[in-house]
Scaffold this motif. Structure first.
Motif, PDB file in Angstrom:
ATOM      1  N   LEU A  55      29.158  -0.598   7.115  1.00 17.66           N
ATOM      2  CA  LEU A  55      29.080   0.518   6.190  1.00 17.66           C
ATOM      3  C   LEU A  55      30.416   1.205   5.954  1.00 17.66           C
ATOM      4  CD1 LEU A  55      25.739   2.194   7.326  1.00 17.66           C
ATOM      5  CD2 LEU A  55      26.135   0.769   5.334  1.00 17.66           C
ATOM      6  N   SER A  56      31.354   1.053   6.865  1.00 19.36           N
ATOM      7  CA  SER A  56      32.616   1.761   6.729  1.00 19.36           C
ATOM      8  C   SER A  56      33.427   1.192   5.571  1.00 19.36           C
ATOM      9  CB  SER A  56      33.439   1.643   8.017  1.00 19.36           C
ATOM     10  OG  SER A  56      32.751   2.225   9.099  1.00 19.36           O
ATOM     11  N   LEU A  80      25.520   6.753  12.467  1.00 18.38           N
ATOM     12  CA  LEU A  80      25.402   5.380  11.994  1.00 18.38           C
ATOM     13  C   LEU A  80      26.660   4.554  12.247  1.00 18.38           C
ATOM     14  CD1 LEU A  80      23.510   5.660   8.586  1.00 18.38           C
ATOM     15  CD2 LEU A  80      22.661   4.750  10.744  1.00 18.38           C
ATOM     16  N   ASP A  81      27.760   5.225  12.554  1.00 20.20           N
ATOM     17  CA  ASP A  81      29.009   4.489  12.731  1.00 20.20           C
ATOM     18  C   ASP A  81      28.915   3.460  13.852  1.00 20.20           C
ATOM     19  OD1 ASP A  81      30.169   5.761  10.698  1.00 20.20           O
ATOM     20  OD2 ASP A  81      31.535   6.989  11.868  1.00 20.20           O
ATOM     21  N   ARG A  85      24.964  -3.633   0.633  1.00 24.68           N
ATOM     22  CA  ARG A  85      25.454  -2.288   0.352  1.00 24.68           C
ATOM     23  C   ARG A  85      24.511  -1.565  -0.612  1.00 24.68           C
ATOM     24  NH1 ARG A  85      29.393  -5.196   2.275  1.00 24.68           N
ATOM     25  NH2 ARG A  85      31.269  -4.237   3.151  1.00 24.68           N
ATOM     26  N   LEU A 115      30.558   3.609  -0.367  1.00 25.25           N
ATOM     27  CA  LEU A 115      30.790   2.292   0.208  1.00 25.25           C
ATOM     28  C   LEU A 115      31.759   1.489  -0.656  1.00 25.25           C
ATOM     29  CD1 LEU A 115      27.130   1.338   1.221  1.00 25.25           C
ATOM     30  CD2 LEU A 115      28.815   2.704   2.473  1.00 25.25           C
ATOM     31  N   CYS A 121      21.611  -0.324   1.374  1.00 23.11           N
ATOM     32  CA  CYS A 121      21.942   0.902   2.103  1.00 23.11           C
ATOM     33  C   CYS A 121      21.929   2.111   1.176  1.00 23.11           C
ATOM     34  CB  CYS A 121      23.309   0.765   2.764  1.00 23.11           C
ATOM     35  SG  CYS A 121      23.389  -0.504   4.047  1.00 23.11           S
ATOM     36  N   THR A 132      19.798   6.162   0.677  1.00 28.11           N
ATOM     37  CA  THR A 132      20.451   7.468   0.745  1.00 28.11           C
ATOM     38  C   THR A 132      20.994   7.958  -0.596  1.00 28.11           C
ATOM     39  OG1 THR A 132      22.596   6.448   1.251  1.00 28.11           O
ATOM     40  CG2 THR A 132      21.162   6.974   3.113  1.00 28.11           C
ATOM     41  N   GLU A 156      26.127   0.539  12.643  1.00 26.00           N
ATOM     42  CA  GLU A 156      26.444  -0.333  11.519  1.00 26.00           C
ATOM     43  C   GLU A 156      27.829  -0.036  10.958  1.00 26.00           C
ATOM     44  OE1 GLU A 156      23.184   0.653   8.973  1.00 26.00           O
ATOM     45  OE2 GLU A 156      21.886  -0.860   9.806  1.00 26.00           O
ATOM     46  N   HIS A 177      30.488   8.993   5.131  1.00 24.22           N
ATOM     47  CA  HIS A 177      30.103   8.042   6.162  1.00 24.22           C
ATOM     48  C   HIS A 177      29.123   6.991   5.669  1.00 24.22           C
ATOM     49  CE1 HIS A 177      32.178   9.505   9.712  1.00 24.22           C
ATOM     50  NE2 HIS A 177      31.855  10.738   9.409  1.00 24.22           N
ATOM     51  N   GLN A 178      28.217   7.363   4.765  1.00 23.87           N
ATOM     52  CA  GLN A 178      27.208   6.401   4.351  1.00 23.87           C
ATOM     53  C   GLN A 178      26.913   6.406   2.856  1.00 23.87           C
ATOM     54  OE1 GLN A 178      23.844   9.243   6.283  1.00 23.87           O
ATOM     55  NE2 GLN A 178      23.094   7.284   5.570  1.00 23.87           N
TER      56      GLN A 178
END
Length: 373
Positions: free
Chosen positions: A86-87, A78-79, A266, A201, A269, A273, A82, A197-198
């Protein structure tokens, strides 16, 4: 979701400090705790304290910990798609300060979290810019423990001792673990990486502004966000609940609306997950009703569970109607000028106390006030 975060010798926190999100025995607000296999975990944590007490440094400690961990991990799918959205926000100067503390003592971080059905504990310490100690547990089992150049291998690597030993250096071992763990542990490795990573946030208010006439980073991000049909529909629905509408053309957005859209993205997202959103000064630029609605999105029952950790000065939320005592943390300076962190449950504040009044009176730590001359 984060279960506990401990750190030491970071900026104004010279003594060990911890954010504990295991729900205490309180019976109030049962929906504010998510029932996970490792026990009930709080969905929200509000952090209060006077200016310059260390609230932002607490958020920066989390940000630095996650940034250092992410540097050791391989690229995530996903990096590329997005990554800007997302980072975690960049932490300029923070990593440098972390790796070169003036006290000369090691900086240490330890984070316990739940991700994709697995419980993890990962900790490390740094001195003079080099890792000193490192530990990784998964589901209560030792994956590895590293002290300097000495490496203790868990059963996972027993068949690969020569490979593991050859990869030991003065750096971290986490990258080796995630890249070379046996196939039967691939699910654990994936769950660990997915969290950073996801599933973890951040939001930084500084992203709302830009120097000069060029569009701010937030405006560019919002345009990308609203081009995603599912995200666009989610944000539009949530804004409708607080009495707001998305403008047809997003040319001159207000600061408050921009922040709300970025926060809702956010949350969208995380709704896919599960995970945690960490915000410094959540309520800045937002109407009270909008802030309250954001809290409800986390505190109401939802699957997968989401978590919100934030700082604020808004005392209108500082009451038992919005939070349990173990959901409210206070940061204040001790007699030596260093930051300390305690929840109202740690302070043994009565459940029927007037939290906001006692906070402003200074019963939970020093609050600056005007004095008549």
């Amino acid at each position: 979701m984060i279960i506990q975060f401990r750190f030491n010798n970071f900026c104004s926190f010279r003594q060990p400090a911890s954010i504990r999100l295991r729900a205490a025995g309180s019976k109030s607000h049962p929906l504010h705790a998510a029932d996970l296999p490792c026990g009930p975990i709080l969905k929200t944590m509000a952090i209060y304290g006077p200016n310059a007490s260390g609230k932002s440094q607490l958020i920066n400690a989390l940000r630095c910990c996650c940034a250092i961990i992410r540097r050791q991990l391989p690229a995530f799918p996903l990096d590329k798609k997005e990554g800007v959205l997302l980072s975690p926000p960049p932490a300029p100067h923070l990593l440098t300060e972390t790796l070169a503390q003036s006290s000369g003592e090691p900086v240490s971080f330890n984070i316990q979290f739940f991700s994709q059905g697995h419980f993890f504990e990962y900790g490390f310490s740094l001195k003079d810019g080099l890792p000193q100690e490192e530990l990784l547990l998964a589901d209560g089992k030792l994956m590895y423990q590293k002290n300097g150049e000495q490496l203790l291998i868990g059963k996972i690597f027993h068949s690969r001792v020569k490979l593991a030993s050859s990869l030991v250096s003065n750096g971290f071992f986490l990258g080796t673990f995630t890249s070379h763990c046996p196939a039967e542990y691939a699910e654990i490795s994936s769950a660990f990486q997915a969290f950073f990573h996801q599933g973890c946030l951040f939001f930084d208010n500084s992203s709302l502004f830009s120097a000069g006439p060029s569009p701010s980073m937030s405006s560019l991000q919002i345009r990308e966000i609203l081009n995603q049909p599912k995200a666009h529909a989610f944000i539009q629905e949530q804004l409708h609940h607080v009495g707001l509408l998305l403008p047809e053309k997003y040319d001159s957005p207000s600061t408050g609306l921009s922040k709300l859209i970025l926060l809702l993205y956010r949350i969208y997202c995380l709704s896919q997950t599960g995970g945690v959103l960490i915000v410094d000064d959540l309520t800045a630029f937002l109407h009270h009703n909008a802030s309250q609605y954001l809290l409800r999105l986390f505190q109401d029952q939802q699957t997968p569970p989401m978590q919100l950790i934030f700082t604020t000065h808004d005392v209108s939320f500082l009451n038992r109607k919005h939070f349990r005592r173990d959901e409210i943390a206070m940061v204040c300076l001790d007699d030596s000028g260093f930051s300390r962190l305690r929840t109202l449950a740690d302070l043994r504040v009565r459940s029927d106390a007037n939290f906001s009044r006692e906070y402003l009176e200074g019963k939970y730590g020093f609050i600056p006030a005007w004095e008549d001359e």
